[in-house]
Write an enzyme that holds these catalytic residues in place. Sequence first.
Site, PDB file in Angstrom:
ATOM      1  N   GLU A   1       0.844  -1.191   0.000  1.00 40.09           N
ATOM      2  CA  GLU A   1       0.000   0.000   0.000  1.00 40.09           C
ATOM      3  C   GLU A   1       0.881   1.243   0.000  1.00 40.09           C
ATOM      4  O   GLU A   1       0.447   2.329   0.372  1.00 40.09           O
ATOM      5  CB  GLU A   1      -1.035  -0.002   1.133  1.00 40.09           C
ATOM      6  CG  GLU A   1      -0.572  -0.445   2.474  1.00 40.09           C
ATOM      7  CD  GLU A   1      -1.735  -0.590   3.458  1.00 40.09           C
ATOM      8  OE1 GLU A   1      -2.509   0.346   3.616  1.00 40.09           O
ATOM      9  OE2 GLU A   1      -1.833  -1.667   4.079  1.00 40.09           O
TER      10      GLU A   1
ATOM     11  N   SER B   1      -7.636  -2.663   5.806  1.00 37.13           N
ATOM     12  CA  SER B   1      -8.599  -1.574   5.970  1.00 37.13           C
ATOM     13  C   SER B   1      -9.326  -1.365   4.664  1.00 37.13           C
ATOM     14  O   SER B   1      -8.810  -1.654   3.594  1.00 37.13           O
ATOM     15  CB  SER B   1      -7.876  -0.279   6.347  1.00 37.13           C
ATOM     16  OG  SER B   1      -7.345  -0.397   7.638  1.00 37.13           O
TER      17      SER B   1
ATOM     18  N   SER C   1     -11.076   2.470  13.181  1.00 39.61           N
ATOM     19  CA  SER C   1     -10.396   1.406  12.420  1.00 39.61           C
ATOM     20  C   SER C   1     -10.291   0.126  13.264  1.00 39.61           C
ATOM     21  O   SER C   1     -10.356  -0.981  12.730  1.00 39.61           O
ATOM     22  CB  SER C   1      -9.016   1.859  11.939  1.00 39.61           C
ATOM     23  OG  SER C   1      -8.077   1.905  12.991  1.00 39.61           O
TER      24      SER C   1
ATOM     25  N   LYS D   1      -7.046  -7.755  21.435  1.00 43.60           N
ATOM     26  CA  LYS D   1      -8.513  -7.667  21.311  1.00 43.60           C
ATOM     27  C   LYS D   1      -9.036  -8.737  20.338  1.00 43.60           C
ATOM     28  O   LYS D   1     -10.077  -9.345  20.568  1.00 43.60           O
ATOM     29  CB  LYS D   1      -8.915  -6.267  20.827  1.00 43.60           C
ATOM     30  CG  LYS D   1      -8.551  -5.159  21.828  1.00 43.60           C
ATOM     31  CD  LYS D   1      -8.921  -3.780  21.286  1.00 43.60           C
ATOM     32  CE  LYS D   1      -8.181  -2.638  21.965  1.00 43.60           C
ATOM     33  NZ  LYS D   1      -8.362  -2.510  23.398  1.00 43.60           N
TER      34      LYS D   1
ATOM     35  N   HIS E   1      -3.386 -10.458  11.565  1.00 46.40           N
ATOM     36  CA  HIS E   1      -2.787  -9.196  11.099  1.00 46.40           C
ATOM     37  C   HIS E   1      -2.482  -8.355  12.338  1.00 46.40           C
ATOM     38  O   HIS E   1      -3.338  -8.191  13.205  1.00 46.40           O
ATOM     39  CB  HIS E   1      -3.742  -8.445  10.169  1.00 46.40           C
ATOM     40  CG  HIS E   1      -3.303  -7.033   9.937  1.00 46.40           C
ATOM     41  ND1 HIS E   1      -2.075  -6.734   9.389  1.00 46.40           N
ATOM     42  CD2 HIS E   1      -3.891  -5.840  10.218  1.00 46.40           C
ATOM     43  CE1 HIS E   1      -1.941  -5.427   9.325  1.00 46.40           C
ATOM     44  NE2 HIS E   1      -3.023  -4.858   9.825  1.00 46.40           N
TER      45      HIS E   1
ATOM     46  N   CYS F   1      -3.762  -4.037   3.959  1.00 49.14           N
ATOM     47  CA  CYS F   1      -2.849  -5.058   4.499  1.00 49.14           C
ATOM     48  C   CYS F   1      -3.224  -6.489   4.120  1.00 49.14           C
ATOM     49  O   CYS F   1      -2.409  -7.401   4.272  1.00 49.14           O
ATOM     50  CB  CYS F   1      -2.771  -4.948   6.021  1.00 49.14           C
ATOM     51  SG  CYS F   1      -2.477  -3.277   6.586  1.00 49.14           S
TER      52      CYS F   1
ATOM     53  N   THR G   1       2.950   3.501  15.661  1.00 54.62           N
ATOM     54  CA  THR G   1       2.822   2.123  15.147  1.00 54.62           C
ATOM     55  C   THR G   1       3.550   1.934  13.810  1.00 54.62           C
ATOM     56  O   THR G   1       3.354   0.932  13.134  1.00 54.62           O
ATOM     57  CB  THR G   1       1.334   1.739  14.950  1.00 54.62           C
ATOM     58  OG1 THR G   1       0.802   2.529  13.878  1.00 54.62           O
ATOM     59  CG2 THR G   1       0.515   1.972  16.198  1.00 54.62           C
TER      60      THR G   1
ATOM     61  N   ASN H   1       4.371  -1.882  12.496  1.00 53.46           N
ATOM     62  CA  ASN H   1       3.442  -2.351  11.459  1.00 53.46           C
ATOM     63  C   ASN H   1       4.147  -2.419  10.105  1.00 53.46           C
ATOM     64  O   ASN H   1       4.791  -1.455   9.700  1.00 53.46           O
ATOM     65  CB  ASN H   1       2.256  -1.366  11.375  1.00 53.46           C
ATOM     66  CG  ASN H   1       1.093  -1.943  10.584  1.00 53.46           C
ATOM     67  OD1 ASN H   1       1.175  -3.036  10.029  1.00 53.46           O
ATOM     68  ND2 ASN H   1      -0.001  -1.215  10.539  1.00 53.46           N
TER      69      ASN H   1
HETATM   70  N1  CAA Z   1       0.260   2.381  30.450  1.00 57.54           N
HETATM   71  C1  CAA Z   1      -0.340   1.277  29.927  1.00 57.54           C
HETATM   72  N2  CAA Z   1      -1.263   1.344  28.929  1.00 57.54           N
HETATM   73  C2  CAA Z   1      -1.555   2.571  28.427  1.00 57.54           C
HETATM   74  C3  CAA Z   1      -0.974   3.757  28.926  1.00 57.54           C
HETATM   75  C4  CAA Z   1      -0.013   3.625  29.988  1.00 57.54           C
HETATM   76  N3  CAA Z   1       0.578   4.684  30.503  1.00 57.54           N
HETATM   77  N4  CAA Z   1      -1.471   4.791  28.217  1.00 57.54           N
HETATM   78  C5  CAA Z   1      -2.348   4.287  27.316  1.00 57.54           C
HETATM   79  N5  CAA Z   1      -2.401   2.947  27.442  1.00 57.54           N
HETATM   80  C6  CAA Z   1      -3.187   1.992  26.658  1.00 57.54           C
HETATM   81  C7  CAA Z   1      -4.602   2.455  26.376  1.00 57.54           C
HETATM   82  O1  CAA Z   1      -5.485   2.135  27.432  1.00 57.54           O
HETATM   83  C8  CAA Z   1      -4.909   1.713  25.097  1.00 57.54           C
HETATM   84  O2  CAA Z   1      -5.189   0.367  25.385  1.00 57.54           O
HETATM   85  P1  CAA Z   1      -6.685  -0.225  25.186  1.00 57.54           P
HETATM   86  O3  CAA Z   1      -7.060   0.033  23.747  1.00 57.54           O
HETATM   87  O4  CAA Z   1      -6.541  -1.668  25.480  1.00 57.54           O
HETATM   88  O5  CAA Z   1      -7.535   0.546  26.126  1.00 57.54           O
HETATM   89  C9  CAA Z   1      -3.564   1.697  24.365  1.00 57.54           C
HETATM   90  O6  CAA Z   1      -2.577   1.939  25.364  1.00 57.54           O
HETATM   91  C10 CAA Z   1      -3.415   2.787  23.307  1.00 57.54           C
HETATM   92  O7  CAA Z   1      -3.691   4.016  23.926  1.00 57.54           O
HETATM   93  P2  CAA Z   1      -4.632   5.085  23.211  1.00 57.54           P
HETATM   94  O8  CAA Z   1      -5.888   4.392  22.776  1.00 57.54           O
HETATM   95  O9  CAA Z   1      -4.741   6.286  24.062  1.00 57.54           O
HETATM   96  O10 CAA Z   1      -3.720   5.401  21.931  1.00 57.54           O
HETATM   97  P3  CAA Z   1      -3.935   6.453  20.791  1.00 57.54           P
HETATM   98  O11 CAA Z   1      -5.341   6.911  20.721  1.00 57.54           O
HETATM   99  O12 CAA Z   1      -2.869   7.476  20.886  1.00 57.54           O
HETATM  100  O13 CAA Z   1      -3.592   5.566  19.503  1.00 57.54           O
HETATM  101  C11 CAA Z   1      -4.522   4.200  17.797  1.00 57.54           C
HETATM  102  C12 CAA Z   1      -4.120   4.284  19.267  1.00 57.54           C
HETATM  103  C13 CAA Z   1      -5.743   5.049  17.548  1.00 57.54           C
HETATM  104  C14 CAA Z   1      -4.817   2.753  17.438  1.00 57.54           C
HETATM  105  C15 CAA Z   1      -3.338   4.720  16.908  1.00 57.54           C
HETATM  106  O14 CAA Z   1      -2.169   4.014  17.170  1.00 57.54           O
HETATM  107  C16 CAA Z   1      -3.633   4.662  15.431  1.00 57.54           C
HETATM  108  O15 CAA Z   1      -4.340   5.492  14.868  1.00 57.54           O
HETATM  109  N6  CAA Z   1      -3.040   3.654  14.713  1.00 57.54           N
HETATM  110  C17 CAA Z   1      -3.180   3.522  13.284  1.00 57.54           C
HETATM  111  C18 CAA Z   1      -4.446   2.809  12.907  1.00 57.54           C
HETATM  112  C19 CAA Z   1      -4.416   1.332  13.275  1.00 57.54           C
HETATM  113  O16 CAA Z   1      -3.369   0.725  13.415  1.00 57.54           O
HETATM  114  N7  CAA Z   1      -5.598   0.721  13.403  1.00 57.54           N
HETATM  115  C20 CAA Z   1      -5.709  -0.691  13.698  1.00 57.54           C
HETATM  116  C21 CAA Z   1      -6.871  -1.326  12.976  1.00 57.54           C
HETATM  117  S1  CAA Z   1      -6.771  -0.966  11.234  1.00 57.54           S
HETATM  118  C22 CAA Z   1      -5.604  -2.073  10.637  1.00 57.54           C
HETATM  119  O17 CAA Z   1      -5.265  -3.034  11.268  1.00 57.54           O
HETATM  120  C23 CAA Z   1      -4.976  -1.805   9.297  1.00 57.54           C
HETATM  121  C24 CAA Z   1      -3.614  -1.278   9.496  1.00 57.54           C
HETATM  122  O18 CAA Z   1      -2.640  -2.034   9.484  1.00 57.54           O
HETATM  123  C25 CAA Z   1      -3.434   0.163   9.712  1.00 57.54           C
END
Ligand code: CAA
Length: 440
Positions: free
Chosen positions: A83, A364, A211, A253, A244, A120, A163, A328
Amino acid sequence: MTAVGIDAIEIRTGRLKLDLPGTFAPEQGEDPEKYTKGLGLHASSFPDSYEDIVTMGANAAHRLMERKGLEPEDIGRIDVATESAFDNSKPVSTYIAGCLEQVYDGDFHHANKGERKFACVAATQAVDDAYNWIRAGRNRGRAALVIATDTALYARDDPGEATQGAGAVAMLIDEDPSVVEISTEQGYGSADETDFLKPQQQFPSVDGKRSMQVYLARMREALEDFEHLSGDTHPDDYAYIPFHTPFPGMVRKAGLLGYRHMIRDTGVEDELAEEIGRQPRREAFDDEEAYQEAIREYVDALAETERYQEWYGNTVEPTLSISREVGNWYTGSVHIARASALRDADEKDIDLTGQELLVGSYGSGAQAEIHAETVQEGWREEIEAMNVDEQLDRRYDISFEEYEEIHDAHNHDVDSDVEELTTPENEFVFDGWGRMGERK
Ligand code: CAA
């Protein structure tokens, strides 16, 4: 029926490493445990300024061909899944074939080359295409090369930045494979979604939280669809379940969702009932919100049970070991999860031959695919031949300032002329847009 599947795997990581808790977290003002415990990541692989999707893909493919003693005439098909493509016309496989032709006497004029795109999940689709091509008897005794290659970079300060990753996985698909035989049954969950897009742009526009929901919804549908064909699944049927892995926290999850689904109406659900009750059934609730709340409570309790934790620790957790260190790799991610699983079995001296893997791919946009694989006799030799640990160890650990420069260097919109941070070692190197890599 002759077995068809993966005969060999080679992994190529970007030459740079960004330490997430040590280097990235302090600059973001975040607790390092958000990355190590929350997302489950320790480091990202990054491409040096002389690396791109072509060079990483060509270097992985070259090592695979050398190790297996292959010549171009042995390969009848080259498909690249990515991609991160930079050319909307010429497939990346032609650039990679061009690289390889510099080092072999023969060429790939006879080979069918293409590029697969569905985020992916595309590399799994390319493996499928190769599988079907061989099953249809069109391969004339030749094998297929499938290469997943991506620079999975996000815009600076995007939540996805933590990531990121970059690397390639080359896989040889053939009859009588040494690593795994692929089953014919597949389950799909597919829907038009707009949570992760790259319309004529280099970095994705992502609704990260959505996502994650879409990933889980499509994965559940794919598992249900798979069960329609192959009968009910049981969590203990599989030695490992590679998913994945955009980041290991996502797979935490997915593992829980898969387990909850697989134990429904089994002895496992009965055995756990005394401790945590039975899974809420939708028909028992008038109100959707109350049903969802009951499910959340059940799932939280299930995650705490010893039985689930033991299963997860044996079946899913070991699939994350490479991902934790590289981030990733988009199209390559599920394939490094499989490699991590096999590496775990090798390290623990488990006899995997004949055992089953359940592989959950996802892209995605969005589509999940689930299929089973049977581990073949030659798996240990193949996995021990991979030099992934050596590659991970030799990465150059970048400072935050170097990270900023190298991120700019890989952003086509920014004029950047960054120096190489590592020295090419007899490998294909980036030689300008639209040109194939030169071997240096
Ligand atoms: N100690 C321990 N854990 C902590 C922590 C700390 N101090 N602070 C935060 N965490 C935990 C949170 O609780 C959360 O865990 P849970 O989901 O189990 O509750 C985790 O760490 C991540 O924290 P946030 O949710 O606050 O993180 P964020 O909002 O900054 O980012 C995300 C998370 C939105 C996934 C971001 O990384 C993102 O946008 N990633 C790109 C999109 C992605 O990868 N999506 C996945 C599905 S899509 C897909 O799979 C296709 C692909 O390859 C992209």
